[in-house]
Scaffold this active site. Structure first.
Site, short mmCIF file in Angstrom:
data_model
loop_
_atom_site.label_atom_id
_atom_site.label_comp_id
_atom_site.label_asym_id
_atom_site.label_seq_id
_atom_site.Cartn_x
_atom_site.Cartn_y
_atom_site.Cartn_z
N LYS A 233 -12.38 -17.76 138.88
CA LYS A 233 -13.63 -18.01 137.76
C LYS A 233 -14.88 -18.32 138.12
CE LYS A 233 -10.44 -19.17 133.96
NZ LYS A 233 -9.98 -19.97 132.92
N ASP A 269 -13.78 -19.11 127.35
CA ASP A 269 -13.00 -20.27 127.42
C ASP A 269 -13.60 -21.38 126.29
OD1 ASP A 269 -10.96 -19.39 128.77
OD2 ASP A 269 -11.74 -20.29 130.79
P1 NAP Z 1 -7.79 -26.26 138.03
O1 NAP Z 1 -9.15 -26.03 137.99
O2 NAP Z 1 -6.69 -26.05 138.77
O3 NAP Z 1 -7.64 -28.00 137.44
C1 NAP Z 1 -6.41 -28.42 137.39
C2 NAP Z 1 -6.78 -30.15 137.34
O4 NAP Z 1 -5.63 -30.75 137.17
C3 NAP Z 1 -7.82 -30.93 138.49
O5 NAP Z 1 -8.52 -31.86 137.83
C4 NAP Z 1 -6.54 -31.36 139.20
O6 NAP Z 1 -6.87 -32.38 140.13
C5 NAP Z 1 -5.64 -31.84 138.15
N1 NAP Z 1 -4.25 -32.00 138.61
C6 NAP Z 1 -3.38 -31.10 139.05
N2 NAP Z 1 -2.44 -31.88 139.54
C7 NAP Z 1 -2.60 -33.42 139.37
C8 NAP Z 1 -1.98 -34.53 139.17
N3 NAP Z 1 -0.77 -34.77 139.82
N4 NAP Z 1 -2.17 -35.62 138.50
C9 NAP Z 1 -3.63 -35.81 138.22
N5 NAP Z 1 -4.26 -34.50 137.91
C10 NAP Z 1 -3.75 -33.52 138.45
O7 NAP Z 1 -7.11 -25.66 136.59
P2 NAP Z 1 -7.69 -25.27 135.16
O8 NAP Z 1 -8.04 -24.00 135.30
O9 NAP Z 1 -8.81 -26.30 134.89
O10 NAP Z 1 -6.66 -25.42 134.09
C11 NAP Z 1 -6.06 -26.88 133.71
C12 NAP Z 1 -5.19 -26.71 132.61
O11 NAP Z 1 -5.68 -25.99 131.65
C13 NAP Z 1 -4.08 -25.87 133.23
O12 NAP Z 1 -2.82 -26.43 132.66
C14 NAP Z 1 -4.09 -24.54 132.65
O13 NAP Z 1 -3.08 -23.80 132.39
C15 NAP Z 1 -4.74 -24.89 131.13
N6 NAP Z 1 -5.87 -23.77 130.73
C16 NAP Z 1 -5.65 -23.30 129.61
C17 NAP Z 1 -6.08 -22.60 128.95
C18 NAP Z 1 -5.97 -21.78 127.45
O14 NAP Z 1 -6.70 -21.12 127.14
N7 NAP Z 1 -5.06 -22.59 126.83
C19 NAP Z 1 -7.30 -22.16 129.71
C20 NAP Z 1 -7.77 -22.57 130.83
C21 NAP Z 1 -6.71 -23.37 131.40
P3 NAP Z 1 -7.64 -31.91 141.42
O15 NAP Z 1 -8.78 -31.22 141.20
O16 NAP Z 1 -7.51 -33.26 142.20
O17 NAP Z 1 -6.58 -31.20 142.14
#
Ligand code: NAP
Length: 448
Positions: A233, A269
């Site tokens: 992204k 999004d």
């Molecule tokens: P991302 O950029 O990889 O961010 C993931 C976040 O989760 C980061 O802040 C990461 O921390 C944190 N994290 C991972 N493991 C963790 C742990 N054990 N303890 C605390 N924090 C933790 O992913 P994203 O794109 O933002 O997506 C995040 C979530 O939203 C996912 O579950 C995704 O499926 C969902 N999502 C849904 C939609 C929808 O349309 N419904 C759209 C986009 C995303 P670090 O940075 O420290 O690794």
């Protein structure tokens, strides 16, 4: 192979080039103007004189639609003014691949006799004015632009090349890595089916290192548009010709559209999430918002909360620096925004002062870890709403506990569907019946 639709000013070469392409590709050729003349049994100039422009435009819309509904894929030279009606543009884009033949009016005026044989085409000034009004409309409606400045042979070769390249690549896709789990093909497939759009949408695995090669192939291969998911992204942004304001602020693009040969980036999004919250009566405005996580989705949620006038925003992340970076990026937009490390204590304290909680971490997602404790949920006021962006599983432990506490809650499916419908509006370049499509998609997903 679908229909190939040629757009352009009168005299731009649509008919000659269309005939050449149809002969070389062994596809039928349809000249919409000629079809209308057949119908009225008189030249277009006379139709204008006798029946007026409105009757001509009505006939042009009907003939355009009829040509597009032919079963055999054809090369179609559209009427020069067809783009003046949105219904024609939508039909051309839904049922064909659209190419704008861009020949400057000065060259047309040099070559074509301005003898009144065509309406609105009797002196160079009228032609220049027509180009001024229509050029942007042609570019906007087209998938690709073919410059026709040199000889016909050269333009014909360019056209054949564009048509050949438009075929092997999927017209629409979602790219990411991993991607096999993606629901996007099912969602967009359901939308296309419901709207009668004949287009393919696939999931394409693109590794980090493969992004540049994919982008070149998509551009050269005449892809129409694609969605972008993790991990691309942010990385896709330098490749694009233009990125809209909110996507730029967010620092992430999830939708790329090729328009008139340029690549344009958007982020649906953000609006997808706010639409799904609003649908549950849980919009950001005036709320104290608590966002968990500091990745791409958290950034989008925080930015939109700031733009939509949340009363205050708290960002908690396991890495406090990442949360602080988001808070400082948007401190100029949000009235009150703070960031902290996501400790047990900070979660409880922040929950006590929040009325909208958004989980934007991967905690709770299939195959990922879980929250060590969900006790912080008990600190939320009874009127608070909990939104987990995760949709697989459909009910995370976080949502289960929130339900037990009788809090309003929703998973990420509403956001996923809403962002896809917003992307389809960009793909198809028109507003859609969002609520109706939402229902259709939900039904489709529950059946699969
Ligand atoms: P991302 O950029 O990889 O961010 C993931 C976040 O989760 C980061 O802040 C990461 O921390 C944190 N994290 C991972 N493991 C963790 C742990 N054990 N303890 C605390 N924090 C933790 O992913 P994203 O794109 O933002 O997506 C995040 C979530 O939203 C996912 O579950 C995704 O499926 C969902 N999502 C849904 C939609 C929808 O349309 N419904 C759209 C986009 C995303 P670090 O940075 O420290 O690794």
């Amino acid at each position: 192979m679908g229909h190939i639709v040629l757009l352009g000013l009168p005299g731009s070469g649509k008919t000659s080039l269309g005939r050449m392409a149809s002969a070389r590709l062994d596809m039928p050729f349809v000249d919409v103007d000629a079809e209308i003349e057949k119908l009225f049994k008189m030249p277009i100039r006379r139709i204008f004189e006798k029946h007026g422009e409105k009757s001509f435009r009505d006939a042009e819309s009907a003939a355009t639609r009829e040509a597009l509904l032919r079963e055999a894929p054809s090369v179609i030279a559209a009427g020069g003014g067809a783009i003046l009606r949105q219904e024609n543009v939508s039909a051309m884009r839904d049922l064909g691949f659209v190419i704008f033949i861009d020949r400057p009016s000065k060259l047309i005026a040099r070559d074509v006799p301005l003898d009144g044989s065509r309406p609105l085409f009797t002196d160079p000034d009228k032609l220049y004015e027509m180009e001024r009004v229509r050029r942007a409309l042609y570019i906007d409606a087209a998938d690709r632009t073919l410059e026709n400045r040199e000889g016909m042979e050269e333009a014909a070769s360019g056209l054949i090349e564009i048509i050949a390249r438009s075929q092997p690549v999927a017209e629409y896709a979602v790219i990411g890595d991993p991607i096999a789990h993606s629901l996007s093909p099912a969602i967009h497939g359901a939308v296309f089916e419901a709207l009668g759009v004949s287009a393919s949408y696939s999931a394409v695995r693109v590794s980090r290192g493969g992004l540049a090669a994919f982008f070149d192939a998509a551009k050269e291969g005449c892809m129409r548009a694609f969605n972008v998911t993790s991990p691309h992204k942010r990385d896709i942004m330098p490749f694009l010709d233009h990125i809209d304001e909110e996507a730029t602020l967010c620092g992430a693009v999830n939708t790329v559209v090729f328009r008139g040969g340029k690549s344009l980036g958007y982020n649906t999004d953000m609006d997808g999430l706010s639409a799904s919250l609003l649908a549950r009566g849980a919009g950001y405005e005036g709320r104290r918002v608590l966002v968990l996580g500091a990745g791409g989705a958290a950034r989008a949620a925080v930015l939109k909360a700031a733009l939509e006038k949340a009363a205050e925003i708290t960002v908690l992340a396991r890495d406090a620096k990442k949360a602080e970076e988001i808070a400082s990026a948007f401190s100029g937009i949000a009235p009150r925004i703070r960031a902290k490390a996501m400790t047990e204590r900070a979660m409880k304290e922040s929950a006590a002062g929040a009325d909208l909680l958004i989980n934007a971490t991967t905690l709770g997602m299939s195959g990922s870890g879980t929250f060590p404790s969900l006790e912080f949920l008990s600190a939320l006021p009874g009127s608070a709403f909990v939104c987990d962006l995760i949709y697989d599983p459909s009910q995370t432990d976080l949502l289960k506990r929130a339900s037990e506490l009788a809090l309003g809650c929703q998973n990420g499916l509403g956001m996923l569907i809403s962002q896809a419908i917003l992307a389809d509006e960009l793909f198809l370049r028109r507003g859609l019946e969002r609520a109706a499509l939402h229902g259709i998609i939900e039904e489709k997903l529950s059946a699969t």
